[in-house]
Design a protein around this motif. Structure first.
Motif, mmCIF file in Angstrom:
data_model
loop_
_atom_site.group_PDB
_atom_site.id
_atom_site.type_symbol
_atom_site.label_atom_id
_atom_site.label_comp_id
_atom_site.label_asym_id
_atom_site.label_seq_id
_atom_site.Cartn_x
_atom_site.Cartn_y
_atom_site.Cartn_z
ATOM 1 N N PRO A 26 0.832 -1.060 -0.005
ATOM 2 C CA PRO A 26 0.092 -0.144 0.014
ATOM 3 C C PRO A 26 0.996 1.326 -0.052
ATOM 4 N N ALA A 67 12.298 2.637 3.348
ATOM 5 C CA ALA A 67 12.809 1.051 3.248
ATOM 6 C C ALA A 67 11.637 0.313 3.857
ATOM 7 N N GLY A 107 14.010 6.170 3.305
ATOM 8 C CA GLY A 107 14.575 5.886 2.072
ATOM 9 C C GLY A 107 14.103 6.407 0.828
ATOM 10 N N GLU A 130 13.273 8.289 10.201
ATOM 11 C CA GLU A 130 14.089 7.076 10.694
ATOM 12 C C GLU A 130 14.343 7.151 12.309
ATOM 13 N N LEU A 136 18.751 5.640 11.633
ATOM 14 C CA LEU A 136 19.190 6.928 11.279
ATOM 15 C C LEU A 136 18.942 7.044 9.753
ATOM 16 N N ALA A 139 20.750 6.171 3.725
ATOM 17 C CA ALA A 139 20.810 5.985 2.187
ATOM 18 C C ALA A 139 21.102 7.306 1.882
ATOM 19 N N LYS A 282 -6.436 -4.475 14.431
ATOM 20 C CA LYS A 282 -7.023 -5.542 13.612
ATOM 21 C C LYS A 282 -7.557 -6.497 14.631
HETATM 22 C C1 3H9 Z 1 14.295 3.673 6.288
HETATM 23 O O1 3H9 Z 1 13.895 4.436 5.044
HETATM 24 C C2 3H9 Z 1 15.575 3.478 6.268
HETATM 25 C C3 3H9 Z 1 16.594 4.300 5.376
HETATM 26 O O2 3H9 Z 1 16.837 5.558 5.594
HETATM 27 C C4 3H9 Z 1 17.839 3.396 4.973
HETATM 28 C C5 3H9 Z 1 17.797 2.107 4.190
HETATM 29 C C6 3H9 Z 1 19.204 1.747 4.009
HETATM 30 N N1 3H9 Z 1 8.014 -0.852 5.470
HETATM 31 O O3 3H9 Z 1 0.585 3.251 8.646
HETATM 32 P P1 3H9 Z 1 -0.321 2.641 7.820
HETATM 33 C C7 3H9 Z 1 2.782 -0.908 6.012
HETATM 34 S S1 3H9 Z 1 13.354 3.413 7.532
HETATM 35 C C8 3H9 Z 1 6.915 -1.691 5.561
HETATM 36 O O4 3H9 Z 1 -1.365 1.827 8.490
HETATM 37 P P2 3H9 Z 1 -1.129 5.417 6.792
HETATM 38 C C9 3H9 Z 1 1.955 -0.736 7.567
HETATM 39 O O5 3H9 Z 1 2.646 -1.596 8.376
HETATM 40 C C10 3H9 Z 1 11.704 3.628 7.088
HETATM 41 N N2 3H9 Z 1 5.621 -1.608 5.774
HETATM 42 O O6 3H9 Z 1 -1.071 3.748 6.674
HETATM 43 C C11 3H9 Z 1 0.682 -1.033 7.317
HETATM 44 O O7 3H9 Z 1 0.635 -2.728 7.097
HETATM 45 P P3 3H9 Z 1 -0.834 -3.243 7.286
HETATM 46 C C12 3H9 Z 1 11.074 5.219 6.972
HETATM 47 C C13 3H9 Z 1 5.244 -0.202 5.849
HETATM 48 O O8 3H9 Z 1 -1.826 5.533 5.567
HETATM 49 C C14 3H9 Z 1 0.253 -0.444 5.961
HETATM 50 O O9 3H9 Z 1 1.751 -0.305 5.354
HETATM 51 N N3 3H9 Z 1 9.842 5.246 6.779
HETATM 52 C C15 3H9 Z 1 6.059 0.729 5.661
HETATM 53 O O10 3H9 Z 1 -1.705 5.594 8.181
HETATM 54 C C16 3H9 Z 1 -0.269 0.744 5.820
HETATM 55 O O11 3H9 Z 1 0.333 1.653 6.867
HETATM 56 C C17 3H9 Z 1 9.087 5.404 7.884
HETATM 57 O O12 3H9 Z 1 9.152 5.313 8.850
HETATM 58 C C18 3H9 Z 1 7.434 0.539 5.746
HETATM 59 N N4 3H9 Z 1 8.398 1.367 5.506
HETATM 60 O O13 3H9 Z 1 0.286 5.649 7.031
HETATM 61 C C19 3H9 Z 1 7.574 5.499 7.310
HETATM 62 N N5 3H9 Z 1 5.125 1.965 6.120
HETATM 63 O O14 3H9 Z 1 -1.876 -2.862 6.416
HETATM 64 C C20 3H9 Z 1 6.680 4.545 7.931
HETATM 65 C C21 3H9 Z 1 4.027 1.474 6.236
HETATM 66 O O15 3H9 Z 1 -0.441 -4.799 7.299
HETATM 67 N N6 3H9 Z 1 5.296 4.632 7.669
HETATM 68 N N7 3H9 Z 1 3.883 0.145 6.065
HETATM 69 O O16 3H9 Z 1 -0.999 -2.990 8.867
HETATM 70 C C22 3H9 Z 1 4.607 5.238 8.240
HETATM 71 O O17 3H9 Z 1 4.712 6.412 8.702
HETATM 72 C C23 3H9 Z 1 3.214 5.245 7.609
HETATM 73 O O18 3H9 Z 1 2.737 4.097 7.524
HETATM 74 C C24 3H9 Z 1 2.665 6.140 6.447
HETATM 75 C C25 3H9 Z 1 1.147 5.755 5.890
HETATM 76 C C26 3H9 Z 1 2.699 7.652 6.759
HETATM 77 C C27 3H9 Z 1 3.498 5.956 5.232
#
Ligand code: 3H9
Length: 699
Positions: A26, A67, A107, A130, A136, A139, A282
């Motif tokens: 998603p 990521a 990322g 992050e 942190l 990337a 859920k």
């Molecule tokens: C990173 O990027 C590291 C890099 O700097 C370096 C790498 C080398 N991954 O929150 P929602 C799933 S660290 C996997 O209910 P919303 C979430 O679990 C990452 N899954 O929706 C859920 O699954 P389910 C930095 C993810 O509209 C579904 O998506 N990024 C991820 O309320 C829907 O999510 C972040 O920290 C993910 N990255 O909010 C962003 N993100 O339906 C983290 C979401 O099975 N994400 N899912 O329960 C968010 O802040 C919110 O999800 C977002 C959407 C604002 C994107």
């Protein structure tokens, strides 16, 4: 050799512009298949003379939201190659345009910063969150951001993790253009306009200006804002490094630090919390299509601290509230507190001055419950007395419209017993807010065996509307959070009886990362509250109140901060706890009376004893089906009781220690081990494995 990973990228052309669309709903996380597809697309475009520029865009509701957090547990060679993909972009010989909509986070935003240009829809948000996962930006974010916005702003953005909107991002130079209308059309037109720009504007080639003052200020401030956390320290060091080394060196160091942060227990804890919070929404057996009621008007009974705080949640969400009190004086006092709280927020710049009145205009004060006839939801928030609550619910049943939800904010009482006095027990539920109710994010949603699915689904939806994390629990004394708190306090009390000082107990829990230990917390909340709850529980059980030195403190009239003395002294009306010689004497006399020879306890002993107690009670709560999952307990204890997110909640923390160790700790202190905890320890399992197995058996 062919690449076995199915690519999650769609490739298309608009004349001389190649379009790479990420297709991983998603949130288009950077999962396996995304780098493979992007790299293949870039490789093909690099050698194709008919391609002048590349646009990268997200399919569905967002650009890449970061990521894929689930891949962080994979062995390194299986992790999707985000850094390599961005390196390829950085070396790409033609313009690359990231077209951003939704949330370009972590990322995802780092990938956009690796492009030569960025355009965005007006409502897009960009950010590097992050740090909230104990990580942190790994990337290139710590190296590229200061090269665009300077050290101070980069630190603000990365350490807060708070995303910014497209307009401020453009003003900061992070976005080149905001696209009104269709994003892809605008991005392609933009790509054509910059197709011949040379040299390519690569952020990695820009210098970053040193700012030692901002670095020092950040070092000071993270000691308070991110006490005990590893990744913020890496972040400050890396942003500083960006100003002192060529990009590649800083980038390499960032990669090393990222892996250290990712593999730390702190990040594991925070990642666990990320998924735990989402899992809590859920409910097994609750159909997604269950009809919900629109909550257009809310009634709140009681304008005290709790009632007022609860009312503010709805006013903040634009939902009108009718608030009921028994006496004009109490109503006036309650309204005054609400007004003052809003005015204080406005003075701090957290609320627009005009919004203070707008919110107050949504509030209707009344002395009559008869005025609640049009409310879709009525929440009772009067003091903890079953007879009073039953009387209120009997009267509510008579005035509330059919279909209205009747909720109690009780923190201990049997919601089923309250529901039974109404003609509609299926419409009754517990909505347990935590003080201060307008701020604390937790909402325990207490269902009885009669609560209807629709009332449950509406309550869960409502928790999101008012910005709370709703966790569904069953009925028992104290539900999940307070029941664990009682067990924890009882153990703390025993530890003091056996020789620890209250301040040593508090210091131990503080060093674990809790903002306050049990005694500073009880003093703040009012020692008499726990005392009265224990007395009432004993009366209900028809048993004498158990003897406890803390109750003797209350019996001296020392009720906590509000009386200037509790377990600690609070000289001159202050709020800083000072160890009390009078309480020391009382404890010593109590030990002598009980014939206890005091023994010193180390900080580690205190931490392991108290955290093992929490996990043990949590295991009982799980066995009894009061909580649906161990991760729900972690969510409750983290959002409602200050357990640090970077420890992942008490159940996760216990699993990290090893459940066998936890069992041994409990046995060392002669505590009865919950059968579930013992079984999991014997099987060498964690609470996460228990949750996963249960989830599997329910599908
Ligand atoms: C990173 O990027 C590291 C890099 O700097 C370096 C790498 C080398 N991954 O929150 P929602 C799933 S660290 C996997 O209910 P919303 C979430 O679990 C990452 N899954 O929706 C859920 O699954 P389910 C930095 C993810 O509209 C579904 O998506 N990024 C991820 O309320 C829907 O999510 C972040 O920290 C993910 N990255 O909010 C962003 N993100 O339906 C983290 C979401 O099975 N994400 N899912 O329960 C968010 O802040 C919110 O999800 C977002 C959407 C604002 C994107």
């Amino acid at each position: 050799m062919t690449d076995p990973t199915p690519h999650l990228i769609r490739t298309s052309r608009d004349g001389d512009v190649l379009i790479l669309t990420i297709d991983n709903p998603p949130v288009n996380a950077f999962s396996p298949g995304v780098p493979e597809g992007l790299k293949a697309g870039l490789d093909a475009a690099a050698t194709d003379d008919t391609v002048k520029a590349v646009v990268i865009i997200g399919g569905g509701r967002t650009f890449i939201a970061g990521a894929d957090i689930r891949t962080f547990n994979l062995p390194r060679e299986q992790a999707p190659d985000l850094r390599g993909t961005i390196a390829k972009l950085d070396a790409f010989p033609k313009p690359t345009v990231a077209a951003l909509h939704g949330t370009a986070l972590g990322g995802g935003f780092e990938l956009a910063l690796g492009c030569t240009h960025r355009v965005a829809t007006p409502d897009a948000k960009v950010g590097l969150p992050e740090v909230k996962l104990g990580l942190l930006p790994g990337a290139g974010g710590t190296q590229r951001l200061p090269r665009v916005v300077g050290v101070k702003k980069a630190l603000d953005l990365i350490l807060s993790g708070t995303p910014v909107g497209a307009a401020p991002a453009r003003d900061l130079g992070l976005i080149d253009e905001i696209v009104e209308g269709d994003l892809l059309t605008g991005a392609v037109a933009f790509a054509r306009r910059v197709a011949d720009v040379r040299p390519l504007p690569r952020i990695s080639e820009r210098p970053a200006q040193p700012d030692p003052e901002a670095i020092e200020a950040a070092r000071q401030s993270i000691r308070k804002t991110h006490r005990g956390q590893l990744s913020p320290q890496f972040i400050v060091d890396l942003v500083d490094l960006a100003t002192r080394t060529p990009f590649n060196e800083g980038h390499a160091e960032e990669g090393v630090n990222f892996v250290q942060a990712k593999d730390s227990p702190q990040s594991r804890g925070m990642r666990h919390m990320f998924f735990a919070e989402r899992e809590a929404a859920k409910i097994p057996g609750l159909d997604k299509t269950t009809p919900t009621t629109d909550i257009r008007r809310v009634g709140v009974i009681g304008a005290g601290t709790m009632g007022g705080g609860i009312a503010m949640n709805f006013l903040n969400a634009g939902i009108p509230v009718t608030i009921v009190e028994t006496a004009q004086e109490n109503l006036d006092r309650g309204l005054n507190t609400i007004r003052k709280t809003y005015e204080a927020s406005a003075a701090k710049g957290r609320l627009k001055p005009e919004d203070v009145q707008k919110r107050l205009d949504l509030l209707t004060p009344t002395l009559s419950m008869d005025d609640l006839g049009d409310a879709d939801l009525i929440i009772e928030a009067v003091f903890e007395d079953m007879a009073v609550k039953k009387d209120i619910f009997t009267r509510l049943d008579a005035v509330a419209k059919p279909g209205a939800i009747l909720a109690t904010n009780t923190s201990t009482l049997d919601v089923g017993e309250i529901a039974a006095v109404t003609s509609r027990p299926e419409q009754v539920i517990g909505l347990h807010f935590f003080s201060p109710a307008n701020i604390m994010k937790l909402l325990e949603i207490v269902r009885t065996d009669k609560t209807s699915d629709s009332v449950l689904a509406t309550s869960l939806k409502l928790s999101r509307t008012i910005g709370k994390v709703g966790v569904v629990v069953g009925v028992c004394n104290g539900f999940v959070g307070n029941r664990m708190l009682y067990a924890y306090r009882e153990q703390a009390s025993k530890a003091v009886l056996e020789g620890a000082t209250p301040q040593a107990v508090d210091a131990a829990m503080n060093s674990l990362g809790l903002p306050m230990g049990p005694y500073a917390m009880s003093d703040m909340a009012g020692l008499d509250i726990g005392y009265m709850a224990r007395r009432a529980a004993a009366e209900r059980a028809g048993q004498p109140m158990p003897d406890d030195w803390v109750d003797r403190v209350v019996q001296l009239g020392r009720k906590g901060q509000k009386t200037g003395a509790g377990v600690y002294d609070y000289p001159d009306g202050g709020r800083t706890p000072v160890p009390s010689p009078a309480v020391d004497d009382l404890i010593q006399a109590y030990r002598a009376e009980k014939g206890v020879q005091p023994r010193e306890a180390t900080q580690d002993d205190l931490i392991s004893r108290l955290t093992a107690t929490l996990a043990n009670e949590g295991a009982r709560i799980l066995e009894e089906g009061i909580a649906l999952r161990a991760s729900d307990i972690d969510t409750i204890y983290t959002y409602g009781y200050g357990f640090p997110a970077y420890r992942g909640g008490p159940m996760h923390y216990a699993s990290e220690q090893g459940l066998t160790t936890v069992v041994q700790t409990l046995e060392r202190h002669s505590l009865e081990v919950a059968p579930l905890l013992r079984r999991l320890a014997q099987e060498g399992k964690t609470f996460a494995q228990y949750d996963a197995e249960r989830a599997k058996s329910q599908t």
